[in-house]
Design an enzyme around this catalytic site. Structure first.
Site, PDB file in Angstrom:
ATOM      1  N   ARG A   1       0.838  -1.208   0.000  1.00 18.30           N
ATOM      2  CA  ARG A   1       0.000   0.000   0.000  1.00 18.30           C
ATOM      3  C   ARG A   1       0.871   1.255   0.000  1.00 18.30           C
ATOM      4  O   ARG A   1       0.545   2.244  -0.653  1.00 18.30           O
ATOM      5  CB  ARG A   1      -0.970   0.014   1.200  1.00 18.30           C
ATOM      6  CG  ARG A   1      -1.665   1.369   1.358  1.00 18.30           C
ATOM      7  CD  ARG A   1      -2.958   1.331   2.162  1.00 18.30           C
ATOM      8  NE  ARG A   1      -2.894   0.526   3.366  1.00 18.30           N
ATOM      9  CZ  ARG A   1      -2.213   0.845   4.468  1.00 18.30           C
ATOM     10  NH1 ARG A   1      -1.507   1.958   4.536  1.00 18.30           N
ATOM     11  NH2 ARG A   1      -2.215   0.033   5.509  1.00 18.30           N
TER      12      ARG A   1
ATOM     13  N   TYR B   1     -16.022  16.899 -16.104  1.00 22.56           N
ATOM     14  CA  TYR B   1     -16.389  15.506 -15.870  1.00 22.56           C
ATOM     15  C   TYR B   1     -17.433  15.446 -14.752  1.00 22.56           C
ATOM     16  O   TYR B   1     -17.220  15.988 -13.661  1.00 22.56           O
ATOM     17  CB  TYR B   1     -15.140  14.695 -15.502  1.00 22.56           C
ATOM     18  CG  TYR B   1     -15.460  13.260 -15.220  1.00 22.56           C
ATOM     19  CD1 TYR B   1     -15.867  12.415 -16.253  1.00 22.56           C
ATOM     20  CD2 TYR B   1     -15.390  12.746 -13.934  1.00 22.56           C
ATOM     21  CE1 TYR B   1     -16.190  11.091 -15.992  1.00 22.56           C
ATOM     22  CE2 TYR B   1     -15.710  11.422 -13.678  1.00 22.56           C
ATOM     23  CZ  TYR B   1     -16.107  10.605 -14.713  1.00 22.56           C
ATOM     24  OH  TYR B   1     -16.426   9.304 -14.451  1.00 22.56           O
TER      25      TYR B   1
ATOM     26  N   ASP C   1      -7.128  18.663 -15.096  1.00 21.30           N
ATOM     27  CA  ASP C   1      -7.485  17.299 -15.495  1.00 21.30           C
ATOM     28  C   ASP C   1      -7.079  17.157 -16.964  1.00 21.30           C
ATOM     29  O   ASP C   1      -7.718  17.718 -17.851  1.00 21.30           O
ATOM     30  CB  ASP C   1      -8.996  17.089 -15.301  1.00 21.30           C
ATOM     31  CG  ASP C   1      -9.435  15.662 -15.622  1.00 21.30           C
ATOM     32  OD1 ASP C   1      -8.725  14.972 -16.385  1.00 21.30           O
ATOM     33  OD2 ASP C   1     -10.499  15.245 -15.131  1.00 21.30           O
TER      34      ASP C   1
ATOM     35  N   LYS D   1      -8.389   5.935 -19.190  1.00 24.58           N
ATOM     36  CA  LYS D   1      -8.769   6.365 -20.529  1.00 24.58           C
ATOM     37  C   LYS D   1      -7.599   6.182 -21.503  1.00 24.58           C
ATOM     38  O   LYS D   1      -7.235   5.061 -21.789  1.00 24.58           O
ATOM     39  CB  LYS D   1      -9.289   7.797 -20.465  1.00 24.58           C
ATOM     40  CG  LYS D   1     -10.326   8.030 -19.336  1.00 24.58           C
ATOM     41  CD  LYS D   1     -11.622   7.264 -19.541  1.00 24.58           C
ATOM     42  CE  LYS D   1     -12.556   7.328 -18.336  1.00 24.58           C
ATOM     43  NZ  LYS D   1     -12.882   8.658 -17.840  1.00 24.58           N
TER      44      LYS D   1
HETATM   45  C1  LIG Z   1     -13.164   9.143 -16.621  1.00 25.47           C
HETATM   46  C2  LIG Z   1     -12.743  10.487 -16.186  1.00 25.47           C
HETATM   47  C3  LIG Z   1     -12.495  10.757 -14.829  1.00 25.47           C
HETATM   48  C4  LIG Z   1     -12.698   9.723 -13.741  1.00 25.47           C
HETATM   49  O1  LIG Z   1     -11.859   8.614 -13.845  1.00 25.47           O
HETATM   50  P1  LIG Z   1     -12.245   7.155 -13.278  1.00 25.47           P
HETATM   51  O2  LIG Z   1     -11.044   6.345 -13.574  1.00 25.47           O
HETATM   52  O3  LIG Z   1     -13.498   6.725 -13.960  1.00 25.47           O
HETATM   53  O4  LIG Z   1     -12.451   7.302 -11.791  1.00 25.47           O
HETATM   54  C5  LIG Z   1     -12.088  12.035 -14.494  1.00 25.47           C
HETATM   55  N1  LIG Z   1     -11.929  12.998 -15.432  1.00 25.47           N
HETATM   56  C6  LIG Z   1     -12.163  12.776 -16.738  1.00 25.47           C
HETATM   57  C7  LIG Z   1     -11.977  13.881 -17.721  1.00 25.47           C
HETATM   58  C8  LIG Z   1     -12.578  11.511 -17.160  1.00 25.47           C
HETATM   59  O5  LIG Z   1     -12.829  11.305 -18.463  1.00 25.47           O
END
Ligand SMILES: *Cc1c(COP(=O)(O)O)cnc(C)c1O
Length: 378
Positions: free
Chosen positions: A53, A105, A177, A202
């Site tokens: 962890r 998001y 982000d 992603k």
């Molecule tokens: C999918 C996504 C998230 C969240 O990510 P998870 O892995 O689903 O928790 C945050 N920001 C953006 C722009 C995303 O496309």
């Protein structure tokens, strides 16, 4: 891999964080599933690892790679993108104010409203594409500016350098982000941001088969140490296997992103001319209101776009129902193309137009994708 600074991102993606295994010579790092590491008789740890962890060789390799890709000083990997966002928010103190974008998001907005506000953070929502509005919305207690550009799902563009300057003048941090452009499409730290966040689920993962998140910091300072504490003591750590899978995927990221962007540009141009389409949101189109800033701050416009279909919700649903190659599913960034009626997945708090379809353009041949969209829109 010692010196990263002079190398291009294609080279970094293949080499950063990768070293042959010192015990076996294995060229690819083994997956270290062990949760615990033996101490020496004198109580020290042979390689510094104690417990998975807090630290794991596969996670360290991934963090080294992500730090190099974003040009940062340190990185922390998490079990999901949301855990990475939560770690940044939790590094703040109750009473601190977050400036949050009006298009972002959906999960990040829910996190602020439903978890962080009850925990004592305050927030306000602003149009981050409007620099004057951002300046006017700053409060004396603002400690964090949250930026998502291009934004989800309207692909609004925020001028990162301009808003980061506003944040810094007020003693706040600017976090971006960077999930949609990925490190090959946009380098927020070089533009003045303090923190970059990724849903590695992603484009970095790229194959719709793992969940992960990361924070990369420009400085390994006290604020980043708080984020590290949320990672190791909060405990939303990624599995060694997922870290290993990411290291495998990231090696092809620059080439995947080139194709995602090229295909999305072609499809955006095709849809912009289609009579059944009311509007196309893609920063690579010259008519997009953020096009000039996107051209300045992005290396690629990315693989995501959204369209508004003429005829409202029913017409949009009909198009989504008729596609053959596109998969009707949420998420993005995989090699396969996805299409989604965004408002219905976001639910009651949504501000997304009812006739909007969000498209994640994959790596199929773009002519096949356009033919599929043409028959669905006919
Ligand atoms: C999918 C996504 C998230 C969240 O990510 P998870 O892995 O689903 O928790 C945050 N920001 C953006 C722009 C995303 O496309």
């Amino acid at each position: 891999m010692k010196k990263h600074s002079a190398l291009r991102i294609e080279t970094l993606a293949i080499h950063a964080g990768h070293t042959p295994d010192p015990t076996t010579g294995a060229v690819m790092q083994p997956i270290h599933l062990s949760t615990t590491f033996e101490r020496n008789p004198d109580g020290t740890y042979p390689a510094g690892y104690v417990y998975t962890r807090t630290d794991n060789p596969n996670r360290v390799a991934l963090e080294t790679c992500l730090t190099a890709l974003e040009g940062g000083a340190a990185a922390a990997a998490f079990g999901s993108g949301m855990a990475a966002i939560a770690a940044i928010f939790q590094a703040l103190a109750p009473g601190d104010h977050i400036l949050f974008p009006d298009d972002a998001y959906f999960g990040a907005g829910r996190l602020v409203r439903e978890l962080m506000a009850p925990w004592g953070l305050t927030y306000s929502v602003v149009n981050m594409a409007d620099v004057d509005a951002v300046r006017a919305a700053m409060q004396p207690t603002t400690r964090l500016m949250w930026v998502e550009t291009p934004s989800n799902p309207l692909l609004k563009i925020t001028d990162i350098a301009a808003v980061a300057q506003i944040a810094h003048a007020a003693g706040a941090r600017c976090a971006v982000d960077n999930t949609w452009p990925s490190p090959t499409g946009q380098q927020p730290l070089a533009l003045g941001a303090d923190l970059v966040m990724h849903a590695t689920t992603k484009y970095l993962g790229g194959h719709s088969d793992l969940l992960g998140g990361a924070v990369i910091a420009r400085a390994a300072d006290a604020f980043f140490e708080r984020i590290r504490l949320v990672q190791t003591i909060g405990g939303a750590a990624p599995s060694p296997f997922d870290c290993w899978l990411l290291m495998r995927s990231i090696r092809t990221l620059p080439y995947r992103m080139r194709a995602h962007s090229e295909h999305a540009q072609r499809i955006a141009e095709f849809l912009a001319d289609h009579p059944a389409v009311e509007s196309v949101h893609y920063p690579g189109l010259p008519g997009h209101p953020g096009h000039a800033i996107a051209r300045q701050q992005m290396q690629q416009f990315g693989g995501m776009l959204s369209i508004q279909v003429r005829g409202g919700t029913d017409a949009a649903m009909r198009v989504a129902g008729r596609v053959q190659l596109f998969t009707r599913a949420t998420s993005l960034g995989g090699v396969e193309s996805l299409i989604e009626h965004r408002a219905s997945v976001e639910g009651s708090h949504t501000t997304t137009p009812a006739n909007l379809l969000r498209i994640s353009v994959g790596l199929e041949h773009p002519d096949d994708l356009m033919a599929d969209l043409a028959q669905a829109l006919a």
